[in-house]
Design an enzyme around this catalytic site. Structure first.
Site, mmCIF file in Angstrom:
data_model
loop_
_atom_site.group_PDB
_atom_site.id
_atom_site.type_symbol
_atom_site.label_atom_id
_atom_site.label_comp_id
_atom_site.label_asym_id
_atom_site.label_seq_id
_atom_site.Cartn_x
_atom_site.Cartn_y
_atom_site.Cartn_z
ATOM 1 N N ASN A 77 0.845 -1.196 0.000
ATOM 2 C CA ASN A 77 0.000 0.000 0.000
ATOM 3 C C ASN A 77 0.878 1.244 0.000
ATOM 4 O O ASN A 77 2.095 1.144 0.050
ATOM 5 C CB ASN A 77 -0.979 -0.033 1.182
ATOM 6 C CG ASN A 77 -0.260 0.005 2.516
ATOM 7 O OD1 ASN A 77 0.417 0.980 2.842
ATOM 8 N ND2 ASN A 77 -0.383 -1.063 3.289
ATOM 9 N N ARG A 78 0.274 2.413 -0.036
ATOM 10 C CA ARG A 78 1.013 3.661 -0.249
ATOM 11 C C ARG A 78 1.565 4.306 1.014
ATOM 12 O O ARG A 78 2.060 5.419 0.969
ATOM 13 C CB ARG A 78 0.120 4.678 -0.950
ATOM 14 C CG ARG A 78 -0.251 4.281 -2.344
ATOM 15 C CD ARG A 78 -0.975 5.414 -3.057
ATOM 16 N NE ARG A 78 -1.521 4.973 -4.316
ATOM 17 C CZ ARG A 78 -0.802 4.776 -5.415
ATOM 18 N NH1 ARG A 78 0.503 5.006 -5.408
ATOM 19 N NH2 ARG A 78 -1.380 4.355 -6.515
#
Ligand code: C5P
Length: 220
Positions: A30-31
């Site tokens: 994920n970011r």
């Protein structure tokens, strides 16, 4: 002492994303940059706490005075957190993957005429909820983070109840808020007593303020 009010307190901070392998060369991620969690670890160490930072994969330097344990997956993060116990305080900032791929293969998945592979997902352990429900040796103060895009305060209150933690630091990660990956964060601190709305601040200042708020919670 006034300068090191958290001296002698043991703290576990989780930070960063987790990487969940699909096969030996691919993963789901994920970011999360890890920036807010690293800042929290550094801020608590500056106040004298003994901080173990359990970090997923990031490109960040270890803050001064912090012991760091690097992990990749949610399972590894949970194991590292358990190993770091006992602790007085736990701050779970990591963006832990909710799911992992069932039965990670030992071999790289090949492109074949048989078609496109399906990934079966299974649930990961919830590290924050696990700590919060400990029957013995539960950290005295457990802080979770909540990234919401709507009804931030209501959802965060519900999350505090559901997870069983003491405080939730809620932030608006809608595109307008720009917190995810950005430099600033505007947060609401949800405690048992109520809520505090903090101004929009750089993540480092959010961390300093949270560390001081934790120190004052312990009456120092
Ligand atoms: O449920 P949600 O992921 O939004 O909750 C966020 C909070 O829960 C964060 O404090 C995060 O670090 C923690 N969490 C966790 N383990 C998970 C999922 C979330 O510790 N598997």
């Amino acid at each position: 002492s006034p300068a090191r009010p958290l001296k002698g307190r043991r703290v576990i901070v989780t930070a960063g994303p987790t990487h969940e392998p699909i096969d030996p060369v691919r993963y789901i991620a994920n970011r999360s940059s890890g920036r807010q969690g690293f800042a929290v670890a550094g801020a608590l160490a500056k106040l004298g706490a003994e901080v173990t930072l359990v970090s997923g994969p990031t490109h960040l330097a270890t803050p001064d005075g912090v012991s760091r344990v690097d992990v990749e997956t949610a399972w590894q993060m949970q194991a590292a957190v358990r190993k770091a116990l006992p602790a007085d305080i736990a701050v779970c900032v990591a963006a832990v993957a909710d799911w992992r791929v069932e039965g990670e293969g030992a071999q790289k998945i090949k492109k074949t005429k048989a078609g496109i592979p399906a990934l079966n997902l299974v649930e990961n352990p919830d590290i924050l909820a696990g700590l919060s429900s400990m029957k013995e040796g539960r950290p005295a103060l457990i802080v979770g983070f909540a990234a919401e895009t709507e009804q931030v305060i209501d959802f965060a209150r519900a999350k505090r109840d559901r997870k069983g933690c003491d405080w939730i630091v809620a932030n608006d990660v809608s595109a307008a808020g720009g917190a995810m990956g950005g430099a600033d964060n505007q947060i609401h601190l949800i405690t048992r007593e109520g809520e505090e709305n903090w101004p929009r601040l750089p993540k480092e200042q959010v961390a300093d303020r949270l560390a001081h708020r934790i120190a004052s919670h312990f009456g120092v």
